[in-house]
Design a protein around this motif. Structure first.
Motif, mmCIF file in Angstrom:
data_model
loop_
_atom_site.group_PDB
_atom_site.id
_atom_site.type_symbol
_atom_site.label_atom_id
_atom_site.label_comp_id
_atom_site.label_asym_id
_atom_site.label_seq_id
_atom_site.Cartn_x
_atom_site.Cartn_y
_atom_site.Cartn_z
ATOM 1 N N ILE A 1 0.834 -1.205 0.000
ATOM 2 C CA ILE A 1 0.000 0.000 0.000
ATOM 3 C C ILE A 1 0.867 1.252 0.000
ATOM 4 C CG2 ILE A 1 -1.631 1.349 1.373
ATOM 5 C CD1 ILE A 1 -2.900 -1.290 2.251
ATOM 6 N N THR A 2 1.928 1.247 0.778
ATOM 7 C CA THR A 2 2.823 2.403 0.832
ATOM 8 C C THR A 2 3.436 2.676 -0.536
ATOM 9 O OG1 THR A 2 3.328 1.949 3.151
ATOM 10 C CG2 THR A 2 4.864 3.368 1.975
ATOM 11 N N ALA A 3 3.923 1.645 -1.194
ATOM 12 C CA ALA A 3 4.533 1.820 -2.516
ATOM 13 C C ALA A 3 3.504 2.307 -3.535
ATOM 14 C CB ALA A 3 5.161 0.503 -2.970
ATOM 15 N N GLN A 4 2.314 1.734 -3.516
ATOM 16 C CA GLN A 4 1.277 2.141 -4.472
ATOM 17 C C GLN A 4 0.866 3.594 -4.269
ATOM 18 O OE1 GLN A 4 -1.835 -0.722 -3.799
ATOM 19 N NE2 GLN A 4 -0.954 -2.234 -5.195
ATOM 20 N N GLN A 5 0.637 3.980 -3.013
ATOM 21 C CA GLN A 5 0.219 5.357 -2.752
ATOM 22 C C GLN A 5 1.333 6.351 -3.062
ATOM 23 O OE1 GLN A 5 -1.376 5.732 1.196
ATOM 24 N NE2 GLN A 5 -3.330 4.808 0.625
ATOM 25 N N ALA A 6 2.573 6.002 -2.775
ATOM 26 C CA ALA A 6 3.693 6.895 -3.075
ATOM 27 C C ALA A 6 3.804 7.108 -4.579
ATOM 28 C CB ALA A 6 4.990 6.320 -2.511
ATOM 29 N N ALA B 1 8.941 18.103 2.572
ATOM 30 C CA ALA B 1 7.690 17.751 1.887
ATOM 31 C C ALA B 1 7.623 16.245 1.680
ATOM 32 C CB ALA B 1 7.590 18.486 0.551
ATOM 33 N N TRP B 2 8.766 15.649 1.325
ATOM 34 C CA TRP B 2 8.810 14.199 1.117
ATOM 35 C C TRP B 2 8.490 13.469 2.420
ATOM 36 C CZ3 TRP B 2 11.773 10.190 3.090
ATOM 37 C CH2 TRP B 2 11.679 8.980 2.413
ATOM 38 N N VAL B 3 9.099 13.902 3.517
ATOM 39 C CA VAL B 3 8.875 13.276 4.821
ATOM 40 C C VAL B 3 7.409 13.412 5.227
ATOM 41 C CG1 VAL B 3 9.377 13.455 7.288
ATOM 42 C CG2 VAL B 3 11.242 13.473 5.637
ATOM 43 N N GLN B 4 6.842 14.590 5.051
ATOM 44 C CA GLN B 4 5.442 14.809 5.411
ATOM 45 C C GLN B 4 4.517 13.886 4.616
ATOM 46 O OE1 GLN B 4 5.051 18.979 4.660
ATOM 47 N NE2 GLN B 4 5.610 19.563 6.747
ATOM 48 N N GLN B 5 4.743 13.812 3.323
ATOM 49 C CA GLN B 5 3.880 12.979 2.485
ATOM 50 C C GLN B 5 4.064 11.491 2.792
ATOM 51 O OE1 GLN B 5 4.323 14.085 -1.627
ATOM 52 N NE2 GLN B 5 3.261 16.035 -1.323
ATOM 53 N N MET B 6 5.306 11.062 3.021
ATOM 54 C CA MET B 6 5.547 9.647 3.349
ATOM 55 C C MET B 6 4.929 9.293 4.698
ATOM 56 S SD MET B 6 6.815 8.001 0.903
ATOM 57 C CE MET B 6 7.221 6.478 1.713
ATOM 58 N N ASN B 7 4.999 10.176 5.671
ATOM 59 C CA ASN B 7 4.361 9.915 6.958
ATOM 60 C C ASN B 7 2.852 9.794 6.806
ATOM 61 O OD1 ASN B 7 6.689 9.785 8.481
ATOM 62 N ND2 ASN B 7 6.619 11.938 9.092
ATOM 63 N N SER B 8 2.283 10.650 5.985
ATOM 64 C CA SER B 8 0.842 10.582 5.729
ATOM 65 C C SER B 8 0.470 9.264 5.039
ATOM 66 C CB SER B 8 0.425 11.760 4.854
ATOM 67 O OG SER B 8 -0.928 11.670 4.515
ATOM 68 N N ILE B 9 1.277 8.870 4.078
ATOM 69 C CA ILE B 9 1.034 7.608 3.355
ATOM 70 C C ILE B 9 1.152 6.423 4.307
ATOM 71 C CG2 ILE B 9 2.033 6.062 1.631
ATOM 72 C CD1 ILE B 9 2.665 8.623 -0.022
ATOM 73 N N ARG B 10 2.196 6.394 5.120
ATOM 74 C CA ARG B 10 2.384 5.285 6.065
ATOM 75 C C ARG B 10 1.245 5.207 7.079
ATOM 76 N NH1 ARG B 10 7.546 7.089 6.980
ATOM 77 N NH2 ARG B 10 8.912 6.388 5.408
ATOM 78 N N HIS B 11 0.805 6.352 7.547
ATOM 79 C CA HIS B 11 -0.299 6.378 8.503
ATOM 80 C C HIS B 11 -1.574 5.822 7.865
ATOM 81 C CE1 HIS B 11 -2.633 7.640 11.933
ATOM 82 N NE2 HIS B 11 -3.466 8.267 11.127
ATOM 83 N N SER B 12 -1.844 6.224 6.654
ATOM 84 C CA SER B 12 -3.020 5.731 5.930
ATOM 85 C C SER B 12 -2.934 4.223 5.697
ATOM 86 C CB SER B 12 -3.141 6.472 4.602
ATOM 87 O OG SER B 12 -4.160 5.942 3.823
ATOM 88 N N ALA B 13 -1.756 3.752 5.287
ATOM 89 C CA ALA B 13 -1.559 2.320 5.053
ATOM 90 C C ALA B 13 -1.718 1.537 6.352
ATOM 91 C CB ALA B 13 -0.175 2.077 4.451
ATOM 92 N N GLU B 14 -1.204 2.089 7.437
ATOM 93 C CA GLU B 14 -1.307 1.417 8.737
ATOM 94 C C GLU B 14 -2.765 1.292 9.180
ATOM 95 O OE1 GLU B 14 -0.041 2.566 13.179
ATOM 96 O OE2 GLU B 14 1.588 2.546 11.714
ATOM 97 N N GLU B 15 -3.563 2.329 8.959
ATOM 98 C CA GLU B 15 -4.982 2.262 9.299
ATOM 99 C C GLU B 15 -5.684 1.153 8.523
ATOM 100 O OE1 GLU B 15 -7.113 5.932 9.028
ATOM 101 O OE2 GLU B 15 -5.725 6.967 10.353
ATOM 102 N N SER B 16 -5.330 1.018 7.239
ATOM 103 C CA SER B 16 -5.923 -0.037 6.415
ATOM 104 C C SER B 16 -5.540 -1.419 6.939
ATOM 105 C CB SER B 16 -5.465 0.094 4.957
ATOM 106 O OG SER B 16 -5.933 1.273 4.394
ATOM 107 N N VAL B 17 -4.277 -1.590 7.273
ATOM 108 C CA VAL B 17 -3.791 -2.880 7.775
ATOM 109 C C VAL B 17 -4.487 -3.229 9.093
ATOM 110 C CG1 VAL B 17 -1.770 -4.070 8.734
ATOM 111 C CG2 VAL B 17 -1.588 -2.809 6.588
ATOM 112 N N LEU B 18 -4.556 -2.263 9.985
ATOM 113 C CA LEU B 18 -5.181 -2.524 11.289
ATOM 114 C C LEU B 18 -6.641 -2.893 11.149
ATOM 115 C CD1 LEU B 18 -3.575 0.293 13.493
ATOM 116 C CD2 LEU B 18 -3.019 -2.143 13.470
ATOM 117 N N SER B 19 -7.384 -2.189 10.315
ATOM 118 C CA SER B 19 -8.816 -2.483 10.189
ATOM 119 C C SER B 19 -9.077 -3.759 9.397
ATOM 120 C CB SER B 19 -9.543 -1.298 9.561
ATOM 121 O OG SER B 19 -9.125 -1.115 8.218
#
Length: 118
Positions: free
Chosen positions: A74-79, A95-113
């Motif tokens: 998911i992280t690779a696809q969203q990036a 900007a890269w760090v901010q966007q990657m953190n946002s992507i990782r957080h989103s991917a983590e929510e998907s994995v958890l649910s």
């Protein structure tokens, strides 16, 4: 399914329970530990059943592996979709760090649910 065996101790029949065989080199990562905690707190019957039949460790390691693979995918696809690449990293690291953190957080929510709390 294995039949339950019992030992006679002081006139009482005590079940011969055996814990999962856990390889010394293999440890659970965060997702496996979260799944175990969820099962212990919210699905006690399933947890105890898997524990007594020796399937708990296998289940936790499989969920752990699947969760990590899903997180990476998911992280690779969203990036790629959002254009977060090495060029952006070289031009504007924050900007890269901010966007990657946002992507990782989103991917983590998907994995958890989808895997951990399902």
């Amino acid at each position: 399914m294995n039949e339950m065996t019992y030992s006679n101790r002081n006139g009482f029949l005590i079940p011969d329970l055996k814990m999962d065989e856990m390889p010394e080199t293999e440890q659970l990562s965060r997702f496996g530990r979260l799944r175990e905690k969820y099962l212990m707190e919210h699905r006690k019957g399933l947890y105890n059943s898997m524990l007594m039949t020796g399937k708990l460790w296998m289940h936790l390691t499989e969920i752990d592996r699947q969760a990590q693979e899903m997180m990476d995918r998911i992280t690779a696809q969203q990036a790629q979709t959002m254009g977060v690449n090495e060029k952006l990293k070289a031009e504007d690291q924050m900007a890269w760090v901010q966007q990657m953190n946002s992507i990782r957080h989103s991917a983590e929510e998907s994995v958890l649910s989808d895997l951990i709390y399902a």
